[in-house]
Design an enzyme around this catalytic site. Structure first.
Site, PDB file in Angstrom:
ATOM      1  N   HIS A  67       0.842  -1.197   0.000  1.00  0.00           N
ATOM      2  CA  HIS A  67       0.000   0.000   0.000  1.00  0.00           C
ATOM      3  C   HIS A  67       0.887   1.261   0.000  1.00  0.00           C
ATOM      4  CE1 HIS A  67      -3.594   2.328   1.695  1.00  0.00           C
ATOM      5  NE2 HIS A  67      -2.574   3.161   1.856  1.00  0.00           N
ATOM      6  N   GLU A  68       1.865   1.277   0.911  1.00  0.00           N
ATOM      7  CA  GLU A  68       2.743   2.451   1.023  1.00  0.00           C
ATOM      8  C   GLU A  68       3.599   2.611  -0.229  1.00  0.00           C
ATOM      9  OE1 GLU A  68       2.311   4.587   3.358  1.00  0.00           O
ATOM     10  OE2 GLU A  68       0.904   3.272   4.387  1.00  0.00           O
ATOM     11  N   HIS A  71       1.838   4.440  -2.970  1.00  0.00           N
ATOM     12  CA  HIS A  71       1.921   5.899  -2.797  1.00  0.00           C
ATOM     13  C   HIS A  71       3.277   6.407  -3.258  1.00  0.00           C
ATOM     14  CE1 HIS A  71      -1.740   6.348  -0.528  1.00  0.00           C
ATOM     15  NE2 HIS A  71      -1.327   5.669   0.520  1.00  0.00           N
ATOM     16  N   ASP A 163      -5.684   8.931   3.460  1.00  0.00           N
ATOM     17  CA  ASP A 163      -5.680   9.076   2.006  1.00  0.00           C
ATOM     18  C   ASP A 163      -6.945   9.777   1.523  1.00  0.00           C
ATOM     19  OD1 ASP A 163      -3.287   7.701   2.011  1.00  0.00           O
ATOM     20  OD2 ASP A 163      -4.262   5.754   1.762  1.00  0.00           O
TER      21      ASP A 163
HETATM   22 ZN    ZN Z   1      -2.364   5.204   2.183  1.00  0.00          ZN
END
Ligand code: ZN
Length: 394
Positions: A67-68, A71, A163
């Site tokens: 997930h990170e 980004h 987010d």
């Molecule tokens: Zn996030």
């Protein structure tokens, strides 16, 4: 977020973990091994549950990392440099060394993480759709699918620093063409969301006695603190815009000679100075650290004569030495030093200490800026944060 353990580099980005990651691993492992897995497949030896639980907890952290990374990689493609990724108690934090240039960039960077979590949820779910595998493994993979779905949905809640808060900010920024106003709205939404979660958590705790309520309250408290902190840092950024370090520093500060004993330093300097932090210098005048008053008070009176200043000096980070002509906002950089809870930068010119900037100096400078500014143009909360923080961990 300070990394306690460096895990390595992924695509050139330093990835690490805060010590609190261990806590969340134990929590997740415990819940899986004691409840989720025994319910799915009862009557097995405990070691089976614990082994599958440990592997599942690790896979969950890998999901969080994915997930990170989403980004981080999108940010880098959009020209926003990425400093680090850190896992911690409530999820992950991706830190940036800059900001999105357009609302569209901000939207893409923010949405990438939850999108990857959603894809992972679907992939995990599809893996166990034809339910023929060993029930323990099926339960663990189902749990991973559920957790990734929760991660995607929770992080899309519309409030900074989640987010969803970035998405809200990008939308408001795009619509109103006013970044500062969008900042304020996203920060307020984050604080409101945090308060809502605390309320829900308390209700859950009172009505049903679930420990999940405590967890929700913890996340709510974190959201409020982070959203408020972001608002303040952004306000400081805007307030200090166009200023130089020489405008905000305390000039010609008292310094603490590293070789001096504490008793002489207290008598000669600490008792009459107005500073609460002193730059520590060696014989050549080079800065070797900072000495907070707090460290002096911790030395018993009888020990002052045989304790040297150098023994009490706190280290300063690489970005601690500034020049009087540097931009004043440099004091707010993530690399800035913190000594006894205060931001501290020592100002050096021609190899000599000419000033010091602390949190107190910043506060004064910001209020002076507000006094000087014509009505309506004073400092105001500004811009999204430099970190995407994700939760929850469990
Ligand atoms: Zn996030």
């Amino acid at each position: 977020m300070k990394q306690s353990v460096r895990l390595g580099r992924v695509a050139g980005i330093p990835v690490g973990a805060h010590w609190s990651t261990l806590l969340i691993m134990i929590l997740i492992g415990g819940v899986l091994a004691s409840t989720v897995l025994p319910q799915a497949s009862p009557g097995r030896p405990a070691v089976h549950y614990w082994a599958v639980a440990a592997a599942t907890a690790v896979l969950f952290l890998v999901s969080l990392l994915a997930h990170e990374l989403a980004h981080a990689l999108v940010a880098r493609r959009r020209g926003v440099p990425v400093t680090s990724i850190t896992l911690w108690l409530l999820g992950g934090v991706t830190e940036f060394a800059g900001e999105s240039k357009t609302p569209k960039d901000e939207f893409r960077i923010a949405v990438a993480g939850p999108l990857v979590s959603l894809i992972l949820a679907v992939v995990f779910y599809l893996c166990v759709l034809p339910v023929s595998g060993p029930p323990l493994i099926v339960a663990a993979v189902r749990w991973l699918a559920l957790m990734n779905a929760v991660l995607a949905v929770f992080n899309m809640l519309p409030g900074a620093p989640l987010d969803g808060g970035r998405v809200l900010h990008a939308f408001l920024w795009h619509r109103g063409r006013d970044r500062a106003r969008a900042d304020l709205a996203a920060s307020r939404a984050g604080q409101g969301l945090g308060a809502g979660l605390i309320g829900l958590g308390a209700l859950e705790l009172i009505l049903m006695g679930w420990t999940g309520g405590l967890w929700m309250m913890l996340i709510g408290w974190f959201l409020i603190t982070a959203a408020r902190g972001e608002g303040m840092i952004r306000a400081a950024h805007e307030g200090l815009g166009g200023w130089r370090i020489r405008d905000v520093m305390t000039p010609a500060p008292d310094v603490a000679p590293a070789w001096q004993d504490v008793e002489s330093f207290v008598d000669s300097t600490a008792l009459r100075s107005r500073q609460s932090v002193f730059p520590v210098v060696d014989f050549g005048g080079a800065v070797t650290g900072a000495l907070p008053l707090q460290a002096l008070t911790a030395v018993p009176a009888g020990r002052r004569r045989d304790t040297r200043v150098s023994a009490l000096a706190r280290p300063l980070s690489a970005g601690h030495l500034l020049s009087p002509d540097d931009d004043a906002t440099r004091i707010l950089e993530p690399s800035a030093s913190r000594v006894a809870g205060e931001l501290v930068a020592v100002v050096v010119e021609g190899g000599r200490v000419v000033g010091i900037v602390t949190t107190a100096d910043l506060g004064r400078a910001l209020q002076q800026a507000a006094l000087r500014a014509p009505a309506g143009t004073g400092p105001r909360p500004d811009q999204p944060g430099q970190a995407l923080r994700d939760g929850p961990g469990g």
